[in-house]
Motif scaffolding. Structure first.
Motif, mmCIF file in Angstrom:
data_model
loop_
_atom_site.group_PDB
_atom_site.id
_atom_site.type_symbol
_atom_site.label_atom_id
_atom_site.label_comp_id
_atom_site.label_asym_id
_atom_site.label_seq_id
_atom_site.Cartn_x
_atom_site.Cartn_y
_atom_site.Cartn_z
ATOM 1 N N ASN A 66 8.387 21.063 -4.446
ATOM 2 C CA ASN A 66 7.626 22.283 -4.188
ATOM 3 C C ASN A 66 8.278 23.158 -3.122
ATOM 4 N N PHE A 67 8.981 22.527 -2.169
ATOM 5 C CA PHE A 67 9.649 23.293 -1.119
ATOM 6 C C PHE A 67 11.109 23.597 -1.464
ATOM 7 N N GLY A 68 11.500 23.237 -2.690
ATOM 8 C CA GLY A 68 12.846 23.563 -3.151
ATOM 9 C C GLY A 68 13.953 22.856 -2.399
ATOM 10 N N MET A 69 13.694 21.640 -1.964
ATOM 11 C CA MET A 69 14.667 20.904 -1.162
ATOM 12 C C MET A 69 15.683 20.137 -2.009
ATOM 13 N N GLN A 70 15.391 19.876 -3.253
ATOM 14 C CA GLN A 70 16.188 18.941 -4.042
ATOM 15 C C GLN A 70 17.409 19.598 -4.680
ATOM 16 N N ARG A 71 18.555 19.038 -4.404
ATOM 17 C CA ARG A 71 19.749 19.388 -5.161
ATOM 18 C C ARG A 71 19.803 18.533 -6.417
ATOM 19 N N HIS A 72 19.376 17.273 -6.274
ATOM 20 C CA HIS A 72 19.218 16.335 -7.372
ATOM 21 C C HIS A 72 17.978 15.525 -7.046
ATOM 22 N N ASP A 73 17.586 14.571 -7.918
ATOM 23 C CA ASP A 73 16.324 13.865 -7.654
ATOM 24 C C ASP A 73 16.442 12.370 -7.957
ATOM 25 N N SER A 74 17.560 11.775 -7.573
ATOM 26 C CA SER A 74 17.754 10.343 -7.817
ATOM 27 C C SER A 74 17.424 9.485 -6.605
ATOM 28 N N MET A 75 17.435 10.064 -5.398
ATOM 29 C CA MET A 75 17.316 9.270 -4.178
ATOM 30 C C MET A 75 16.150 9.766 -3.333
ATOM 31 N N TYR A 76 15.282 8.822 -2.979
ATOM 32 C CA TYR A 76 14.138 9.095 -2.112
ATOM 33 C C TYR A 76 14.070 8.039 -1.017
ATOM 34 N N ILE A 77 13.405 8.369 0.060
ATOM 35 C CA ILE A 77 13.176 7.374 1.115
ATOM 36 C C ILE A 77 12.324 6.232 0.579
ATOM 37 N N MET A 78 11.244 6.573 -0.142
ATOM 38 C CA MET A 78 10.314 5.552 -0.624
ATOM 39 C C MET A 78 10.839 4.783 -1.827
ATOM 40 N N LEU A 79 12.005 5.195 -2.335
ATOM 41 C CA LEU A 79 12.587 4.445 -3.445
ATOM 42 C C LEU A 79 12.987 3.036 -3.005
ATOM 43 N N ILE A 80 13.344 2.887 -1.735
ATOM 44 C CA ILE A 80 13.757 1.568 -1.237
ATOM 45 C C ILE A 80 12.582 0.591 -1.203
ATOM 46 N N PRO A 81 11.462 0.897 -0.503
ATOM 47 C CA PRO A 81 10.337 -0.065 -0.535
ATOM 48 C C PRO A 81 9.760 -0.252 -1.934
ATOM 49 N N THR A 82 9.760 0.810 -2.739
ATOM 50 C CA THR A 82 9.256 0.671 -4.114
ATOM 51 C C THR A 82 10.079 -0.349 -4.894
ATOM 52 N N SER A 83 11.388 -0.258 -4.766
ATOM 53 C CA SER A 83 12.266 -1.185 -5.486
ATOM 54 C C SER A 83 12.106 -2.610 -4.971
ATOM 55 N N ILE A 84 11.950 -2.761 -3.670
ATOM 56 C CA ILE A 84 11.760 -4.098 -3.088
ATOM 57 C C ILE A 84 10.487 -4.740 -3.621
ATOM 58 N N PHE A 85 9.382 -4.028 -3.566
ATOM 59 C CA PHE A 85 8.106 -4.581 -4.051
ATOM 60 C C PHE A 85 8.147 -4.838 -5.558
ATOM 61 N N LEU A 86 8.872 -3.982 -6.283
ATOM 62 C CA LEU A 86 8.981 -4.180 -7.733
ATOM 63 C C LEU A 86 9.667 -5.510 -8.050
ATOM 64 N N VAL A 87 10.833 -5.744 -7.451
ATOM 65 C CA VAL A 87 11.575 -6.974 -7.734
ATOM 66 C C VAL A 87 10.805 -8.197 -7.248
ATOM 67 N N LYS A 88 10.191 -8.105 -6.075
ATOM 68 C CA LYS A 88 9.405 -9.238 -5.573
ATOM 69 C C LYS A 88 8.237 -9.550 -6.500
ATOM 70 N N THR A 89 7.612 -8.518 -7.044
ATOM 71 C CA THR A 89 6.512 -8.737 -7.988
ATOM 72 C C THR A 89 7.024 -9.399 -9.258
ATOM 73 N N LEU A 90 8.140 -8.930 -9.771
ATOM 74 C CA LEU A 90 8.692 -9.500 -10.999
ATOM 75 C C LEU A 90 9.091 -10.957 -10.822
ATOM 76 N N LEU A 91 9.535 -11.319 -9.626
ATOM 77 C CA LEU A 91 9.926 -12.702 -9.366
ATOM 78 C C LEU A 91 8.735 -13.652 -9.302
#
Length: 730
Positions: A259-284
């Protein structure tokens, strides 16, 4: 306490992750809502690639930080495999790229950029990112070992410290990548930092590459891989809650930046790291068998889905169905996924069939039933407490079944602890890539103690003097203490609890476990039960005394196969299942009691080498021990006592099955051949299959039958089966 490690949840999510990547490239909801499509493809589906990185980290990068001595070999093996896949994918899309004009202005710089960072087609950047990220993490692991440690990491705590240091470096790289991706709008045009990034974009199009994005997720996967999965429902709920919350926060982050036009691309976020950690831990925490076929299919869905996009669009144009198959984004997505799955499944099946050797079992061989092994593992797990895990006995070449073959199958079923009889058996498994704990139950000569550390093996303390020798070696060694409670074979006597306490205090011994062996648990009659009770009480008295003295409570195991069936309540941390794992017990009578629970894993077969007629009065075989009383037809089978078929079955005591007919052994069994009477089988010929253990038609010969006929136990019959027998999984 974590007890069972398996990766069924990871393998099943691989398919979902592949579908997510296809969604990113087809925008399924764009026809209905741009915001909904952004949420799906630019937020939720962004976990797919980090998930793939983390799985690679768990199974590849983790080994860079261990002391098993094969980090470089693992690194090159992975890179070669990934390079082959990358090369194949490049060739697949080369015609498309040429047709689309992607290579019109090709030069050395563009080739470098495409191969190393961007990929030669838009989704192939992942392969180069994997190789670059793995190379960087390998380099970090070597630098850490060289500068921070004088020796290899001794345990998982040391490993965590090493990975933590590498994570700090990769986290810094990820922050740099963030500023070139979703947070690019925070950089002011014309500033030094902005200009540095713009120069960087002349080398790579995006910072979501193997330099800035891949390393942190690879290392997070390695760190999680250093911890065993936990099936505690509470832990699962916590991880699920963490996943939901982090996903919501990532959605807020993504929409705010957009919304603030900050993104040059949209593959990397700060919250992508904890999201990925919890995802893999849940799958395990999700139980289920691993699946190689799902891994292969997900890979090829990833590789092939852009080609299927082209196929769908071309087909739609030819059939004048563009309005349905292309303009409707959801229909378009499902059409692409459907074709991708079909193509991926077909290629996976073709690859598997091409790997099968054309060699037909030409002489004598053993067939191992994967389904029977899985059924036995499931049955045994049901008979032990949830907190107890299997420690299968792979000694004597896994009771003749093939230690490496069985270990690999068990590892796919989530088994990560094994026991063997000797150092040599443990080393053979390690050299073939078997992970997890391997406990040596027998004696290792002091001159070979360095190999215990080199191959990360756990040694049994067979008595107090041996503990002194282990400690005197002067380097840390992982051990389990054997306690002699009445078998009087190995272990320090249970009365000598002060000596056992002293073993626990020895500075160079890392006491991971303590165990005893019940020598009468195969019978449920009063004398045997009373003796077993004495052994159990004596063992627990030792454990309780050690706890009172402040030694803590190492991992405990008492049960072997019979203990699992007759004393299931004794399940502690491990159950050392041996003969039962292979679908039989030591005697025919005991096996009959469990025939609805256990299924024999092994079949022994041989070819008919020659068929001939003999006449009344003629002798057959060595020593003139058989004389034909009538005209007969005999066959020589290509198997003998050198293959483990005991001579005790000579003289008609043994039998074989040919085309569902039971035939008797004639004369003495030879080293390489066995002669049988086939007079009553019409049409038998050279090359036919004879079954020595297993089924043929309605007939069956069990290992228990052979044991009973020769006055021994099933364990001996199976463990004597020779190494020159080919072993195949069916």
């Amino acid at each position: 306490m974590d007890k069972r490690q398996n990766y069924g949840g990871l393998d099943r999510f691989r398919i979902i992750a592949a579908f997510m990547v296809a969604a990113i490239h087809t925008s399924p909801l764009l026809s209905y809502s741009a915001d909904a499509d952004f949420l799906l493809t630019r937020v939720l589906c962004r976990v797919a690639v980090p998930f793939f990185f983390m799985v690679t980290g768990q199974f590849v990068v983790r080994d860079f930080f261990t002391c098993e001595g094969k980090a470089l070999e693992k690194f090159w093996k992975y890179c070669k495999k990934m390079a082959v896949l990358y090369g194949a994918a490049i060739l697949i899309y080369l015609p498309v790229g040429i047709y689309a004009g992607h290579y019109k202005e090709l030069n050395a710089g563009l080739v470098f950029r495409m191969l190393l960072f961007d990929g030669t087609f838009y989704h192939l950047w992942y392969f180069s990112a994997c190789m670059m990220g793995v190379a960087l993490t390998y380099l970090m692991s070597r630098l850490i070992k060289g500068k921070r440690l004088k020796t290899c990491a001794e345990n998982s705590a040391e490993m965590e410290k090493n990975i933590g240091f590498a994570l700090t470096v990769s986290g810094f790289l990820y922050v740099i990548g963030l500023l070139g991706d979703s947070y690019f709008g925070f950089l002011k045009e014309g500033t030094l930092v902005y200009n540095v990034y713009m120069q960087g974009f002349r080398i790579f199009s995006y910072t979501r590459n193997g330099l800035f994005m891949a390393p942190v997720f690879l290392l997070l996967g390695a760190e999680i891989g250093n911890r065993k999965s936990n099936f505690d429902p509470l832990k699962r709920q916590i991880n699920c809650a963490g996943l939901i919350v982090s996903l919501l926060l990532m959605a807020v982050e993504a929409f705010t930046l957009r919304n603030f036009g900050m993104q040059r691309h949209d593959s990397m976020y700060i919250m992508l790291i904890p999201t990925s950690i919890f995802l893999v831990k849940t799958l395990l925490t999700l139980e289920g068998p691993s699946s190689k076929i799902l891994r292969n299919i997900s890979l090829w869905i990833y590789v092939l889905h852009p080609a299927m996009i082209i196929v769908v669009r071309a087909t739609a144009k030819i059939l004048h169905l563009t309005g349905i198959l292309v303009n409707n984004s959801l229909v378009h997505y499902f059409a692409v996924v459907f074709l991708s799955v079909l193509a991926a499944a077909g290629i996976s099946k073709l690859m598997e069939s091409s790997k099968k050797e054309n060699f037909k079992c030409g002489r004598a061989w053993i067939e191992i039933s994967k389904s029977a092994l899985r059924q036995n593992v499931t049955a045994l797990r049901k008979r032990i407490p949830d907190e107890c895990r299997l420690m299968p006995a792979l000694k004597a070449n896994a009771y003749g079944h093939g230690a490496l073959l069985i270990a690999r199958e068990l590892a796919d079923m989530g088994v990560d602890a094994f026991c063997v009889a000797s150092l040599e058996e443990g080393i053979q498994l390690r050299r073939q890539g078997i992970k997890g704990e391997i406990l040596i139950l027998g004696y290792t000569h002091p001159e070979l103690f360095p190999l215990l550390r080199r191959y990360h093996l756990t040694q049994t303390v067979v008595d107090f003097p041996y503990a002194v020798l282990l400690n005197r070696y002067g380097r840390k060694i992982h051990v389990h203490i054997g306690v002699d409670t009445g078998m009087h074979r190995l272990g320090e006597r249970c009365e000598n609890v002060d000596r056992i306490y002293s073993i626990c205090q020895m500075k160079n011994l890392i006491v991971d476990g303590i165990f005893t062996h019940l020598c009468a648990d195969d019978k449920l009659e009063k004398p045997e039960m009373d003796y077993t009770d004495l052994q159990v009480n004596a063992f627990y008295k030792v454990v309780e005394t050690l706890e009172k003295k402040g030694c803590g409570r190492p991992e405990i195991h008492l049960q072997s196969s019979y203990g699992v069936f007759n004393y299931p309540e004794l399940g502690e941390d491990y159950a050392r299942t041996g003969i039962a794992l292979y679908g039989v017990l030591s005697t025919k009578e005991d096996t009959e009691k469990c025939k609805d629970i256990l299924k024999p894993v092994l079949s022994l077969k041989a070819r008919v080498a020659s068929v001939r007629n003999i006449y009344a009065g003629e002798n057959v075989g060595y020593g003139l021990k058989f004389k034909a009383e009538r005209d007969m037809k005999i066959a020589a089978l290509a198997i003998g006592y050198a293959d483990g078929l005991t001579r005790g079955l000579s003289g008609g005591r043994g039998t074989a099955l040919i085309e569902g007919h039971r035939v008797s052994v004639v004369g003495r069994i030879c080293m390489d051949q066995t002669i049988v009477d086939v007079s009553d089988i019409p049409g038998v010929k050279a090359g036919d299959v004879a079954v020595l253990i297993g089924k043929s038609g309605d007939e069956e010969i069990s290992a228990c039958d052979l044991a009973k006929e020769t006055g021994t136990i099933t364990n001996e019959i199976l463990s004597r089966l020779g190494t020159r027998l080919e072993r195949i999984v069916v």
